[in-house]
Structure formats: structure tokens, C-alpha cells
Write an enzyme that holds these catalytic residues in place. Structure first.
Site, mmCIF file in Angstrom:
data_model
loop_
_atom_site.group_PDB
_atom_site.id
_atom_site.type_symbol
_atom_site.label_atom_id
_atom_site.label_comp_id
_atom_site.label_asym_id
_atom_site.label_seq_id
_atom_site.Cartn_x
_atom_site.Cartn_y
_atom_site.Cartn_z
ATOM 1 N N GLU A 96 0.852 -1.192 0.000
ATOM 2 C CA GLU A 96 0.000 0.000 0.000
ATOM 3 C C GLU A 96 0.884 1.236 0.000
ATOM 4 O OE1 GLU A 96 -0.831 -2.069 2.908
ATOM 5 O OE2 GLU A 96 -2.455 -3.154 1.929
ATOM 6 N N TYR A 108 8.078 1.962 -7.541
ATOM 7 C CA TYR A 108 7.347 0.706 -7.745
ATOM 8 C C TYR A 108 6.940 0.538 -9.210
ATOM 9 C CZ TYR A 108 6.963 1.125 -2.636
ATOM 10 O OH TYR A 108 7.240 1.271 -1.301
#
Ligand SMILES: CC(C)(COP(=O)(O)OP(=O)(O)OC[C@H]1O[C@@H](n2cnc3c(N)ncnc32)[C@H](O)[C@@H]1OP(=O)(O)O)[C@@H](O)C(=O)NCCC(=O)NCCS
Length: 138
Positions: A96, A108
Site C-alpha cells: 500500500e 514501484y
């Protein structure tokens, strides 16, 4: 040259200092990382970053936290930590992240993580939803 190794109790002081210097990172009790998969990135004897993850199920894990010391950023350390986790765990990795955390989302994304869901009202101080990201290694 950056090296990555498993974290140990003697690293907790430096991990605490890095985490404290990173308001965007989750603020866990560093000692709790020892019950999970803990990696540290080192430059010589100095810990310059860390990553904590936990196994959710066989072939499925969750990246709990990753942080790099502010004076050591944009040198590939965050990427090296996440890639080391990918190499060790394989399978699917979830995480998250705050929508406002541009640096982490770029990291990411650059590694192939994809947005898969949004969790409303996930974070506090300041309140923000979470983006759930997923990486699947073939
Ligand atoms: C997110 C974080 C771990 C990245 O660590 P880092 O060592 O600086 O990242 P890297 O040098 O490995 O960067 C890899 C790629 O991520 C992206 N990236 C990293 N920081 C970025 C930034 N500030 N802005 C835009 N893209 C960024 C880039 O694509 C970068 O590749 P490039 O340098 O070749 O352009 C670091 O900024 C950090 O510790 N932030 C605070 C803690 C945090 O937010 N943790 C995530 C919680 S979910």
C-alpha cells in the site's frame, strides 16, 4: 558500493534513525521488523536503507516498509532493496502506498508494480486513501 543483507538486532538503531527521517514511511516500532523479513542496504559499515516484508501465504507476500536515508537517495538503493525482495520471495508481492508519495510510486512503477485497488480512508495524519499495488514475477 551498496550491499544488501538480512537485518539484525544491531541494526535497529540505524533503522530507527532512517525511519524517523522519512515522514512518508510507515512508522513501525523497528524491533517489530525482526519478526518479518528484514533487509538492510549498507555502504561500508553504515546502514543506508531498509525494507521489511511479510509472507501472507505461500507465493504471496506484502512489502510493509522501505526507506532510504535522505542523503542517499536516487542512487539505486531503493530499487536494489525491492529487487532483492523480488529475487528472494518470487510469486506475488502486494503493498500500500499514499497517492501523494510520488517517489515511492515511481520506484514501484519502474519495477513493474501495478495499481490494483484503492482503500478509502486508509491513512491518517494526514488522512489519505491507499493505492494497493501488486507485482507478479513469472
Ligand atoms: C521511495 C524511496 C525508498 C526511493 O529510494 P531511492 O533509493 O531514492 O530510489 P532509487 O534511487 O532506487 O530510484 C529508483 C527509481 O525510482 C523512481 N524515483 C525514486 N525517487 C524518485 C523521486 N523523488 N521522484 C521521482 N521518481 C523517483 C525513479 O524512477 C528512479 O529511477 P531513476 O533514478 O533511474 O530515475 C525513498 O524516496 C524513500 O525512502 N522515501 C521515504 C520513505 C517512503 O516513502 N517509503 C515508501 C513507503 S510506501
Amino acid at each position: 558500493m551498496t550491499a544488501v543483507r538480512p537485518g539484525a538486532p544491531g541494526d535497529l538503531g540505524e533503522i530507527r534513525a532512517i525511519q524517523s527521517a522519512c515522514p512518508e514511511a510507515a512508522q513501525w516500532d523497528p524491533a517489530s521488523y525482526l519478526q518479518y523479513d528484514l533487509l538492510v542496504a549498507t555502504e561500508g559499515f553504515r546502514v543506508v536503507g531498509f525494507l521489511a516484508a511479510r509472507t501472507l501465504a505461500p507465493g504471496e507476500s506484502e512489502l510493509l516498509n522501505v526507506a532510504v536515508a535522505p542523503d542517499q537517495r536516487r542512487k539505486g538503493i531503493g530499487r536494489t532493496l525491492v529487487m532483492t525482495l523480488v529475487g528472494r520471495t518470487g510469486g506475488t508481492i502486494f503493498l500500500e502506498v499514499r497517492p501523494s508519495n510520488r517517489a515511492a510510486r515511481s520506484l514501484y512503477n519502474s519495477l513493474g508494480f501495478e495499481d490494483v485497488a484503492t482503500r478509502p480512508d486508509y491513512y491518517s495524519e494526514p488522512p489519505e486513501p491507499a493505492i494497493v499495488m501488486k507485482f507478479h514475477s513469472c
